[in-house]
Enzyme design. Structure first.
Site, PDB file in Angstrom:
ATOM      1  N   GLU A 169       0.845  -1.204   0.000  1.00 14.37           N
ATOM      2  CA  GLU A 169       0.000   0.000   0.000  1.00 14.37           C
ATOM      3  C   GLU A 169       0.879   1.251   0.000  1.00 14.37           C
ATOM      4  O   GLU A 169       1.913   1.281   0.670  1.00 14.37           O
ATOM      5  CB  GLU A 169      -0.876  -0.061   1.257  1.00 14.37           C
ATOM      6  CG  GLU A 169      -1.937   0.986   1.348  1.00 14.37           C
ATOM      7  CD  GLU A 169      -2.838   0.788   2.586  1.00 14.37           C
ATOM      8  OE1 GLU A 169      -3.250  -0.367   2.896  1.00 14.37           O
ATOM      9  OE2 GLU A 169      -3.113   1.797   3.241  1.00 14.37           O
TER      10      GLU A 169
ATOM     11  N   ASP B 271       0.287   5.341   0.641  1.00 17.76           N
ATOM     12  CA  ASP B 271      -0.798   6.175   1.181  1.00 17.76           C
ATOM     13  C   ASP B 271      -0.558   7.662   1.172  1.00 17.76           C
ATOM     14  O   ASP B 271       0.504   8.131   1.584  1.00 17.76           O
ATOM     15  CB  ASP B 271      -1.007   5.861   2.672  1.00 17.76           C
ATOM     16  CG  ASP B 271      -1.567   4.493   2.910  1.00 17.76           C
ATOM     17  OD1 ASP B 271      -2.136   3.915   1.984  1.00 17.76           O
ATOM     18  OD2 ASP B 271      -1.429   4.003   4.051  1.00 17.76           O
TER      19      ASP B 271
ATOM     20  N   GLU C 254      -2.801  10.328   3.297  1.00 14.27           N
ATOM     21  CA  GLU C 254      -3.942  10.521   4.191  1.00 14.27           C
ATOM     22  C   GLU C 254      -3.898  11.951   4.708  1.00 14.27           C
ATOM     23  O   GLU C 254      -2.847  12.411   5.149  1.00 14.27           O
ATOM     24  CB  GLU C 254      -3.891   9.544   5.372  1.00 14.27           C
ATOM     25  CG  GLU C 254      -3.944   8.099   4.935  1.00 14.27           C
ATOM     26  CD  GLU C 254      -4.137   7.116   6.081  1.00 14.27           C
ATOM     27  OE1 GLU C 254      -4.594   5.996   5.808  1.00 14.27           O
ATOM     28  OE2 GLU C 254      -3.825   7.466   7.239  1.00 14.27           O
TER      29      GLU C 254
END
Ligand SMILES: *[C@@H]1O[C@H](CO)[C@@H](O)[C@H](O)[C@H]1NC(C)=O
Length: 290
Positions: free
Chosen positions: A100, A102, A104
């Site tokens: 993953e 990311d 955020e």
């Protein structure tokens, strides 16, 4: 006789239309994941809004899976009081040993800055967080957030400024994602127990729904599975020979990265000696700015 100049201009604007049309139509590119009416595709597929209220967040993901590519999203974050909210744009494969990458965005009280939280999760293991403030107000306008993922490195960019690089160093025991195809995900959810000022500031649900907007999704990427000489076997690039495949930071990129990390970084796992009293992860010893 008609002016010879008119034709190329007309042609140019036609091309322009085709290119912007190609730069993502959400009806074609994504599936709504959760949140019912809280996820809305608007303006003929050019805009998605994701909302969060006390009952649920919302999210969408790309229809395609990709193995390497450049992923662009224009986002406008929750205006006003966004404490306790997390708005995301990320790539992820599936399953307990997934990879993953990311973005955020941790909300804040009115007038206080969002934090951009980045992480790279490999084979289900995270812990590679870096966090940044932004040099603009991300709730006023759309800004471009990009992830470049090729076999050599991952580059995370904000308005084309690289804020983070993760290299495929080839160090023993340090992983790099090369074999699990990923989808693009965008979500909004509640994390009032940790997101804002370490969890001290909770969500004011009387201000709900909290809404973020997404535009201009563009995956210049190798679609999995298929075949083309420009992509790893078993995947294909819709735009062959594009720059992302060999993209790494040059001198200018490294200077921008240094600028972003010196001025705007608020957390770096690589310098968290309390967390790693017996030494930071091996990849951290390679370079000060990464
Ligand atoms: C919110 O604002 C405070 C005060 O300026 C700051 O310390 C914090 O890092 C900001 N961001 C988050 C997500 O808490």
């Amino acid at each position: 006789m008609s002016s010879p100049r008119l034709f190329p201009i007309a042609l140019l604007s036609l091309f322009h239309c085709l290119i912007s049309a190609m730069a993502g139509n959400f009806y074609q590119d994504i599936d709504i994941l959760f949140g019912d009416w809280r996820s809305q595709i608007l303006q003929g597929g050019e805009l998605v809004t994701l909302s969060l209220d006390k009952a649920s967040g919302s999210g969408f993901r790309s229809k395609n899976e990709y193995l390497f590519g450049r992923f662009d999203m224009r986002m406008k974050l929750i205006p006003g009081d966004s404490a306790g909210t997390v708005t995301t744009f990320y790539l992820s494969s599936q399953g307990p040993t997934h990879d993953e990458i990311d973005f955020e965005f941790l909300g804040n009280s009115s007038g206080d800055p969002f934090i951009v939280h980045t992480n790279i999760i490999l084979q289900g293991k995270g812990g590679k967080e870096q966090e940044f403030f932004l040099w603009f107000d991300p709730t006023k306008d759309f800004h471009l957030y990009s992830i470049v993922w090729n076999p050599k490195n991952i580059i995370i960019l904000v308005d084309e400024v690289p804020i983070r690089v993760y290299n495929n160093w080839g160090i023993k025991g340090v992983r790099y994602p090369t074999d699990q195809p990923m989808r693009m995900y965008s979500t909004i959810w509640s994390a009032e127990d940790w997101a804002t000022q370490g969890g001290r500031v909770k969500t004011d649900w009387s201000k709900a729904p909290f809404t973020a907007s997404y535009m201009g999704y563009n995956a210049n990427a190798c679609v999995w599975p298929s075949s083309s000489s420009h992509c790893p076997s078993n995947s294909t690039s819709p735009t062959p020979g594009t720059a992302w495949q060999n993209q790494k930071l040059g001198v200018k990129g490294r200077n921008m990265l240094r600028w972003a990390q010196k001025k705007y970084m608020v957390y770096n796992y690589c310098t968290d000696f309390r967390r790693y009293p017996r030494g930071v992860p091996r990849e951290c010893r390679k370079s000060r700015f990464m």
